[in-house]
Write a protein that holds these residues in place. Structure first.
Motif: not given
Length: 505
Positions: A40-41, A165-175, A496-501
């Protein structure tokens, strides 16, 4: 043009099922058969609100963990406990926690997670409050209460990460997972600060156990009001698990929807064949051993060092000096936040150079941590300030592992087994790690004291000699992480941008 190296990623030491590919593995068909990730954008505000509630409850969870170490000297004097018996307090807590974790992992994969979380918060908050009214004649009830709190917290630690983990996708999930796990050191440090602060403010350590239940009550209300009754479970057919954007692991081939439920034994067997999961779990075990011993004994160790130096007088009052707990709690908070952020950012940068960066980061940080902890033990008798400095660096490099290790688990295990995988990792890491390390340090200290006089000098030396084992165990973590690194093969490297970039922009 087709990349012929895409086929090499499957040549691992052993071949687990397609949905349990090892770290760095990819689907056999590579680019010809990609897995489409549903993202989701614009994430709904409600998702962030739910994550905030879960993070707040995680804060309380770990505050309850470290209330006892924050006032350990007071509890030891109140119940007249030896070092061995004192260490057993945390061992009872961890044993009950780890034994309950697989049960809640099984329930979390199959039943309503909100109900399980709510029941767990209500249970551990109620038991914590009740333990504040136990008199010195019933020390065994206090031990029992700590075990029951461990059971309650297991329900939360096992299930809450899977909801995020189910609420967020990919990079946002890691963040969001990184933010969630930042509250481990923050909650741990605040546990020391709250316990020591309340004991000093009220003159009675029992009040330390009456604040977090009120915070738990608020968390329960927020959970009921804001978290939906049923959260959407994303299946492996709907997403690929991301290695923070470096490698996409095809958990299941597109077009194949596996809806049949598997048994718990089948899940365990599949996870046991996943060598990336096995090696990362053993590395986490070594880390848990060290953090468990440090978290339990450091304030008391520093107090005994100060007695030897003549900096403080023996505690003969109802409430003892808690300054060491306050300082150690502050160090735990600061180094925990910096360590998690530094680990995530280091992983982002080093993946551009080496796409096996995750295990290498874990191995290197644990080796440096071992050196810092050893130096801290050696200088404790002469300089408390130097001891705090080296302990801070040791904890900093320990904390580097948290976000990286957690992300490794979530991208090498298919979503429908994640609760079980987290539960098993909790079981193994605590069984061989911090379940026994506080008690082990205590009984070694007792054994040394039994062969010598009961002077302040020998009480310090017994604890110092016992702690030396903690300076060498992190080396085992480095070995396990290097083993995971050498036993896997990576296929592709992307940016890939870091979750804390955003902290480093």
């Amino acid at each position: 043009m087709h990349n012929p190296r895409a086929h090499e990623g499957t040549n691992l030491q052993s071949q687990p099922p397609p949905e349990e590919q090892n770290y760095g593995a990819t689907a056999a068909h590579g680019r010809q058969d990609p897995v489409v990730s549903v993202s989701r954008k614009c994430l709904a505000k409600k998702d962030y609100l739910i994550a905030a509630v879960l993070c707040y409850a995680n804060l309380i969870n770990f505050m309850d963990w470290f209330l006892v170490p924050g006032i350990l000297l007071d509890i030891q004097e109140y119940f007249k406990l030896s070092d061995g018996d004192t260490g057993l307090l945390q061992t009872v807590f961890i044993l009950c926690y780890m034994l309950a974790a697989p049960v809640f992992g099984y329930l979390g994969d199959r039943y309503n997670r909100k109900i399980i979380l709510g029941a767990g918060i209500f249970f551990w908050s109620g038991v914590t409050l009740s333990s504040s009214f136990i008199s010195e004649l019933y020390y065994w009830i206090f031990f029992l209460s700590r075990g029951l709190v461990g059971i309650g917290t297991a329900s939360y630690s096992t299930i809450a990460p899977t909801i995020i983990a189910d609420l967020f996708e990919e990079g946002k999930r890691t963040t969001m997972l990184s933010v969630f796990y930042i509250f481990i050191p923050v909650g741990s440090g605040l546990g020391y600060v709250l316990a020591a602060g309340m004991a000093g403010l009220t003159g009675d350590w029992h009040w330390a156990f009456r604040i977090t239940p009120c915070m738990g009550g608020l968390a329960l209300v927020l959970l009921i009001l804001l978290v939906p009754h049923r959260t959407q479970r994303r299946t492996a057919a709907h997403r690929a698990l991301s290695i923070s954007g470096t490698i996409r692991v095809a958990a299941e081939k597109p077009g194949i929807h596996r809806t049949a439920k598997t048994t718990w034994c089948q899940d365990v067997i599949s996870l046991a064949k996943n060598w990336s999961f096995v090696w990362s779990s053993l590395g986490l075990t070594a880390m848990a051993f060290v953090t468990g011993a440090l978290g339990m004994w450091v304030p008391l160790f520093l107090y005994r060092a100060q007695l030897v130096q003549g900096a403080v007088s023996p505690c003969l009052q109802k409430t003892c000096n808690s300054s060491n707990s306050l300082i150690f709690g502050g160090i735990t908070i600061g180094t925990g936040i910096l360590g998690v952020i530094a680990g995530a950012e280091a992983a982002r940068r080093l993946r551009k150079i080496n796409n096996k960066a995750d295990p290498l980061i874990c191995a290197t940080s644990m080796f440096i941590s071992a050196l810092c902890l050893y130096v801290a033990l050696m200088v404790a008798k002469t300089s408390i300030l130097s001891t705090f400095i080296f302990i801070a660096f040791g904890e900093l490099f320990l904390s580097v592992n948290w976000a990286v290790v957690t992300d490794i688990l979530l991208y090498v295990v298919t979503p429908r087994r994640q609760s079980t995988a987290i539960a098993l990792q909790i079981l193994v890491s605590h069984l061989l790690g911090d379940a026994g390390s506080p008690y082990l340090i205590g009984i070694i200290s007792n054994a040394i004291q039994a062969k010598n006089d009961c002077s302040s000098q020998w009480r310090f030396w017994s604890m110092q000699y016992s702690f030396i084992v903690c300076a060498f165990v992190p080396g085992m973590n480095a070995v396990f992480q290097m083993k995971m690194n050498s036993g896997t093969r990576l296929v592709k490297k992307t940016r890939m941008s870091s979750p804390f970039s955003f902290f480093f922009a």
